[in-house]
Design an enzyme around this catalytic site. Sequence first.
Site, PDB file in Angstrom:
ATOM      1  N   GLY B   7      19.853 -14.494   5.355  1.00  0.00           N
ATOM      2  CA  GLY B   7      18.998 -14.725   6.525  1.00  0.00           C
ATOM      3  C   GLY B   7      17.539 -14.536   6.136  1.00  0.00           C
ATOM      4  O   GLY B   7      17.101 -13.406   5.931  1.00  0.00           O
ATOM      5  N   GLY B   9      14.699 -15.635   7.849  1.00  0.00           N
ATOM      6  CA  GLY B   9      13.739 -15.877   8.924  1.00  0.00           C
ATOM      7  C   GLY B   9      12.565 -14.919   8.771  1.00  0.00           C
ATOM      8  O   GLY B   9      12.303 -14.396   7.683  1.00  0.00           O
ATOM      9  N   GLY B  12      13.583 -11.461   7.351  1.00  0.00           N
ATOM     10  CA  GLY B  12      14.066 -11.591   5.976  1.00  0.00           C
ATOM     11  C   GLY B  12      12.914 -11.819   5.003  1.00  0.00           C
ATOM     12  O   GLY B  12      12.843 -11.189   3.936  1.00  0.00           O
ATOM     13  N   LYS B  99      21.393  -6.037  16.644  1.00  0.00           N
ATOM     14  CA  LYS B  99      21.850  -5.234  17.807  1.00  0.00           C
ATOM     15  C   LYS B  99      22.972  -5.914  18.564  1.00  0.00           C
ATOM     16  O   LYS B  99      23.829  -5.262  19.154  1.00  0.00           O
ATOM     17  CB  LYS B  99      20.692  -4.946  18.759  1.00  0.00           C
ATOM     18  CG  LYS B  99      19.917  -6.178  19.208  1.00  0.00           C
ATOM     19  CD  LYS B  99      18.692  -6.371  18.360  1.00  0.00           C
ATOM     20  CE  LYS B  99      17.926  -7.613  18.739  1.00  0.00           C
ATOM     21  NZ  LYS B  99      16.799  -7.847  17.831  1.00  0.00           N
ATOM     22  N   GLY B 128      12.239  -2.170  16.551  1.00  0.00           N
ATOM     23  CA  GLY B 128      11.501  -2.780  15.437  1.00  0.00           C
ATOM     24  C   GLY B 128      11.094  -1.761  14.391  1.00  0.00           C
ATOM     25  O   GLY B 128      11.942  -1.132  13.756  1.00  0.00           O
ATOM     26  N   ILE B 130       9.700   1.155  14.751  1.00  0.00           N
ATOM     27  CA  ILE B 130       9.686   2.567  15.152  1.00  0.00           C
ATOM     28  C   ILE B 130      10.916   3.271  14.586  1.00  0.00           C
ATOM     29  O   ILE B 130      12.030   2.829  14.843  1.00  0.00           O
ATOM     30  CB  ILE B 130       9.754   2.728  16.689  1.00  0.00           C
ATOM     31  CG1 ILE B 130       8.800   1.778  17.391  1.00  0.00           C
ATOM     32  CG2 ILE B 130       9.527   4.168  17.092  1.00  0.00           C
ATOM     33  CD1 ILE B 130       9.057   1.680  18.903  1.00  0.00           C
ATOM     34  N   ASP B 194      19.275  -8.706  25.599  1.00  0.00           N
ATOM     35  CA  ASP B 194      18.773  -8.049  24.393  1.00  0.00           C
ATOM     36  C   ASP B 194      18.525  -6.557  24.649  1.00  0.00           C
ATOM     37  O   ASP B 194      18.896  -5.703  23.838  1.00  0.00           O
ATOM     38  CB  ASP B 194      17.475  -8.750  23.949  1.00  0.00           C
ATOM     39  CG  ASP B 194      16.804  -8.052  22.786  1.00  0.00           C
ATOM     40  OD1 ASP B 194      17.301  -8.185  21.653  1.00  0.00           O
ATOM     41  OD2 ASP B 194      15.790  -7.366  23.011  1.00  0.00           O
ATOM     42  N   LYS B 198      20.380  -3.184  22.958  1.00  0.00           N
ATOM     43  CA  LYS B 198      19.646  -2.079  22.335  1.00  0.00           C
ATOM     44  C   LYS B 198      19.975  -0.734  22.992  1.00  0.00           C
ATOM     45  O   LYS B 198      20.160   0.266  22.295  1.00  0.00           O
ATOM     46  CB  LYS B 198      18.146  -2.361  22.392  1.00  0.00           C
ATOM     47  CG  LYS B 198      17.742  -3.491  21.436  1.00  0.00           C
ATOM     48  CD  LYS B 198      16.325  -3.964  21.713  1.00  0.00           C
ATOM     49  CE  LYS B 198      15.865  -5.007  20.683  1.00  0.00           C
ATOM     50  NZ  LYS B 198      14.626  -5.686  21.122  1.00  0.00           N
TER      51      LYS B 198
END
EC number: 1.1.1.3
Lengths: 313, 313
Positions: B7, B9, B12, B99, B128, B130, B194, B198
Amino acid sequence: MKLGVIGLGTVGEGVLKILAAEGSRLEAMFGEKIEVVRVCDIEEKSFSFGEYNFTDNYRKILEDGEIDTVVELIGGVGVALEVAREVLGSGRNLVSANKHLLALHGKELFELAEKNRVKFYFEAAVGGGIPVLTPLAEGLFPNRFERIRGVLNGTCNYMLSKMEEGMTYGEALRDAQERGYAEADPTFDVAGIDTGHKISVLSYLAWGELVDFSSISITGIDKLTVEDVARARSEGKRYKLLGEAFKEGEDLVVRVAPQLVDTDELLYSVGGVYNAVEVEGSYTGKTIFYGEGAGMDATASAVVSDIYKVIAG
Amino acid sequence: MKLGVIGLGTVGEGVLKILAAEGSRLEAMFGEKIEVVRVCDIEEKSFSFGEYNFTDNYRKILEDGEIDTVVELIGGVGVALEVAREVLGSGRNLVSANKHLLALHGKELFELAEKNRVKFYFEAAVGGGIPVLTPLAEGLFPNRFERIRGVLNGTCNYMLSKMEEGMTYGEALRDAQERGYAEADPTFDVAGIDTGHKISVLSYLAWGELVDFSSISITGIDKLTVEDVARARSEGKRYKLLGEAFKEGEDLVVRVAPQLVDTDELLYSVGGVYNAVEVEGSYTGKTIFYGEGAGMDATASAVVSDIYKVIAG
């Protein structure tokens, strides 16, 4: 694990309390029991939540061959330094919340731990119950760090809030002392020394360099007047005592001073005894860790997490 | 370490970029070199910062006996699930930011990793850049957790800010799409799915229980109007799409909905693409982790920290 605990003040009592309350759950999680072999303080203490093998002679813990891990919660750099040297030097693990010791003697102690291949953890030294040292060192390390700023001293932060309400510096200090937030001799807090110790430890973890403590420029809140604080408020700002560290060319600058903070910054909203640490990294931008910077339970929780990290790591 | 990356993107590419830029520094820190053996995407990619052994067939990575650790950045639960099962099932380590996969198939994958004694890390899946999953699981565990709340989706948070400025829902969505913050089909973000993934992962780490995803009550921002948002503002409040988890008796409740947040809460100040997670624990009280919830560099930094955690752990 066979544990010895030296120093049974607020945090020490909290550690024993959490180990007593959560021990069986955590034993199941980590697959190992923690046995508190011996506890020490200068005056005898007893607790409702458990019975302990008490001594008022810390050497009894140092000389107890059964103990493999020592928790040092004495504070300061007298007996605590002797304890740290001897524990690490004799191949046992050390857990400490002592930022003063780390800021002044960290280099020697980190080397001693490495040489003897033992674990030396101190998450509770900065930010009380906030996990910040470990995430900085073990989570954010891909970054080149640009700057760290922190509200690191709850006593000063509380006093500044009171000065915003109109108290003079002296009134705010007496109020903090009456509530037990400030000590009889408040110098370490109000003169910014405690903040200096903490920002030293943070910058060591970010840049791998422990600055000479005497090279840190430190201004406390003891020179701020209620008029200064009122003027800031009238401009929509607020004074916060900030510990700050950043690179200036090749040099690592570490300093402590009251600084004006704008409403649109998260550090503006860090009130009372809360602490916050803002880390700027080349990849992650601004990351902030916020939470209870002091108090029995929060700080003791961080010590307990370090004790189990010795097992897990 | 012999790495395969599937991956390529945004995240990646960011991972390869950070490994290229920081590799020698991190090799010195961890005492081990990371060799990127092979990289895969459905379409051929090349990067200015390095040359890679490219394949468009992910099975070439799965079948490469030299590779000991795979980074899965495909997303979704199709090929990603096949990859995860096969990597963990064949005794190799897996790092993922997925996730969706964790929320739906986490239980099977966690068991597979444990059975095969391999490492499975996924810090980048929530928040992300954090560090929040690791501090929750490895720092705050002495607590009994009371509640977790989080601003977990940057797209929704950005759109809500634009609606506060007066845009309708449709205008805010188009604006977000034009800036690349929202996808052509924005359902996963705006409908709260989403955020649901999470908060599921967060609650698994706090309570050790992965709820059946279909049992989560999910309301997105797609039913909010600009009038709702304006009314909240006139009351000095603000809508935030919150993922929330808490215990109600023996039951773990996990839910997602837009909620009114007051000015005195730190979550109120979490703007734009920033994320924040607030954890309430029995000992540490409220702890908040705040930072960049998305973006190439921030998320890739979390993936890179997991790669090195495989080495260190």
